[in-house]
Design a protein around this motif. Structure first.
Motif, PDB file in Angstrom:
ATOM      1  N   ASN A  39       0.849  -1.186   0.000  1.00  0.00           N
ATOM      2  CA  ASN A  39       0.000   0.000   0.000  1.00  0.00           C
ATOM      3  C   ASN A  39       0.883   1.233   0.000  1.00  0.00           C
ATOM      4  O   ASN A  39       1.859   1.297   0.752  1.00  0.00           O
ATOM      5  CB  ASN A  39      -0.911   0.001   1.228  1.00  0.00           C
ATOM      6  CG  ASN A  39      -1.896  -1.147   1.171  1.00  0.00           C
ATOM      7  OD1 ASN A  39      -2.619  -1.295   0.204  1.00  0.00           O
ATOM      8  ND2 ASN A  39      -1.900  -1.976   2.198  1.00  0.00           N
ATOM      9  N   GLY A  40       0.527   2.192  -0.847  1.00  0.00           N
ATOM     10  CA  GLY A  40       1.353   3.388  -0.941  1.00  0.00           C
ATOM     11  C   GLY A  40       0.697   4.453  -1.783  1.00  0.00           C
ATOM     12  O   GLY A  40      -0.521   4.623  -1.752  1.00  0.00           O
ATOM     13  N   THR A  41       1.527   5.126  -2.582  1.00  0.00           N
ATOM     14  CA  THR A  41       1.041   6.230  -3.406  1.00  0.00           C
ATOM     15  C   THR A  41       1.667   6.183  -4.791  1.00  0.00           C
ATOM     16  O   THR A  41       2.740   5.607  -4.990  1.00  0.00           O
ATOM     17  CB  THR A  41       1.400   7.596  -2.777  1.00  0.00           C
ATOM     18  OG1 THR A  41       2.824   7.681  -2.647  1.00  0.00           O
ATOM     19  CG2 THR A  41       0.736   7.788  -1.424  1.00  0.00           C
ATOM     20  N   LEU A  42       0.962   6.814  -5.721  1.00  0.00           N
ATOM     21  CA  LEU A  42       1.503   7.116  -7.042  1.00  0.00           C
ATOM     22  C   LEU A  42       1.650   8.625  -7.118  1.00  0.00           C
ATOM     23  O   LEU A  42       0.715   9.366  -6.805  1.00  0.00           O
ATOM     24  CB  LEU A  42       0.561   6.652  -8.151  1.00  0.00           C
ATOM     25  CG  LEU A  42       0.680   5.209  -8.601  1.00  0.00           C
ATOM     26  CD1 LEU A  42      -0.470   4.838  -9.519  1.00  0.00           C
ATOM     27  CD2 LEU A  42       2.008   4.940  -9.287  1.00  0.00           C
ATOM     28  N   ARG A  43       2.857   9.060  -7.501  1.00  0.00           N
ATOM     29  CA  ARG A  43       3.121  10.496  -7.650  1.00  0.00           C
ATOM     30  C   ARG A  43       3.312  10.783  -9.127  1.00  0.00           C
ATOM     31  O   ARG A  43       4.110  10.155  -9.802  1.00  0.00           O
ATOM     32  CB  ARG A  43       4.355  10.908  -6.859  1.00  0.00           C
ATOM     33  CG  ARG A  43       4.657  12.416  -6.941  1.00  0.00           C
ATOM     34  CD  ARG A  43       5.843  12.819  -6.056  1.00  0.00           C
ATOM     35  NE  ARG A  43       7.006  11.980  -6.199  1.00  0.00           N
ATOM     36  CZ  ARG A  43       7.950  12.105  -7.123  1.00  0.00           C
ATOM     37  NH1 ARG A  43       7.858  13.045  -8.041  1.00  0.00           N
ATOM     38  NH2 ARG A  43       8.988  11.292  -7.142  1.00  0.00           N
ATOM     39  N   THR A  51      -1.578  10.153  -5.180  1.00  0.00           N
ATOM     40  CA  THR A  51      -2.863   9.509  -4.966  1.00  0.00           C
ATOM     41  C   THR A  51      -2.612   8.145  -4.324  1.00  0.00           C
ATOM     42  O   THR A  51      -1.589   7.507  -4.611  1.00  0.00           O
ATOM     43  CB  THR A  51      -3.633   9.312  -6.287  1.00  0.00           C
ATOM     44  OG1 THR A  51      -2.829   8.534  -7.174  1.00  0.00           O
ATOM     45  CG2 THR A  51      -3.968  10.634  -6.935  1.00  0.00           C
ATOM     46  N   PRO A  52      -3.516   7.689  -3.461  1.00  0.00           N
ATOM     47  CA  PRO A  52      -3.359   6.358  -2.873  1.00  0.00           C
ATOM     48  C   PRO A  52      -3.315   5.295  -3.975  1.00  0.00           C
ATOM     49  O   PRO A  52      -4.046   5.392  -4.967  1.00  0.00           O
ATOM     50  CB  PRO A  52      -4.609   6.197  -2.003  1.00  0.00           C
ATOM     51  CG  PRO A  52      -5.084   7.584  -1.744  1.00  0.00           C
ATOM     52  CD  PRO A  52      -4.707   8.381  -2.964  1.00  0.00           C
ATOM     53  N   ALA A  53      -2.467   4.296  -3.787  1.00  0.00           N
ATOM     54  CA  ALA A  53      -2.319   3.225  -4.778  1.00  0.00           C
ATOM     55  C   ALA A  53      -1.931   1.935  -4.077  1.00  0.00           C
ATOM     56  O   ALA A  53      -1.417   1.948  -2.954  1.00  0.00           O
ATOM     57  CB  ALA A  53      -1.257   3.598  -5.810  1.00  0.00           C
TER      58      ALA A  53
END
Length: 168
Positions: A39-43, A51-53
């Motif tokens: 679980n993490g983010t896309l920048r 955004t959460p990804a």
């Protein structure tokens, strides 16, 4: 007492036969070391917004994984090969994706085991398969249980580059 000696002799003989039949060293499943949900983010390279990804990593074989990375704007699935690189597990394209990215195929039997943990290392892969300026897009940090990957989305509706960072 005679029964105990017979049982002991059978146990010893079974152990000896089992050891002789298992001459092949156990092959560690590199893919099992990184499989899971990150679980993490896309920048975005354009807007610098995050955004959460989520990246779901599943095992294909000993050294190949399938990555499904998705967010509100991106949903992509592809395969990657794994290479030991110290505390990292570095990744590279497979099959046609490798050929399309680098302009040639990968050598046959590139991941054959030569011993208990004698996988092709990242340095061996780089010297055997790549030019010095070939770009690579991701890695797993085994110490922090993180996955980082760069998606080149130029030519798609999302455009630009997306940087995924996630923790298992």
């Amino acid at each position: 007492m005679k029964t105990l000696k017979i049982a002991l002799a059978i146990a010893v003989a079974t152990t000896i036969v089992s050891c002789e039949m298992n001459n092949e060293p156990e092959r560690p499943m590199l893919s099992n070391k990184v499989a899971g949900t990150y679980n993490g983010t896309l920048r975005s390279s354009f807007s610098q917004t995050e955004t959460p990804a989520t990246a779901e990593i599943t095992t294909i074989n000993d050294y190949t994984i399938q990555v499904r990375c998705y967010s509100a704007d991106v949903d992509t699935t592809f395969s990657l090969e794994l290479y030991l690189d110290g505390d990292m597990m570095t990744v590279c394209f497979t099959d046609n994706d490798f050929t399309n990215q680098y302009g040639h195929g990968m050598s046959a039997n590139h991941h054959m085991m030569g011993g208990n943990s004698n996988w092709t290392s990242w340095q061996q892969h780089m010297s055997a398969e790549h030019d010095p300026d070939d770009e690579h897009y991701g890695y797993f940090d085994m110490n922090s249980s993180t996955f980082n990957y760069t998606f080149d989305l130029i030519g798609t509706s999302d455009g630009g580059t997306q940087y995924f960072t996630g923790k298992r």
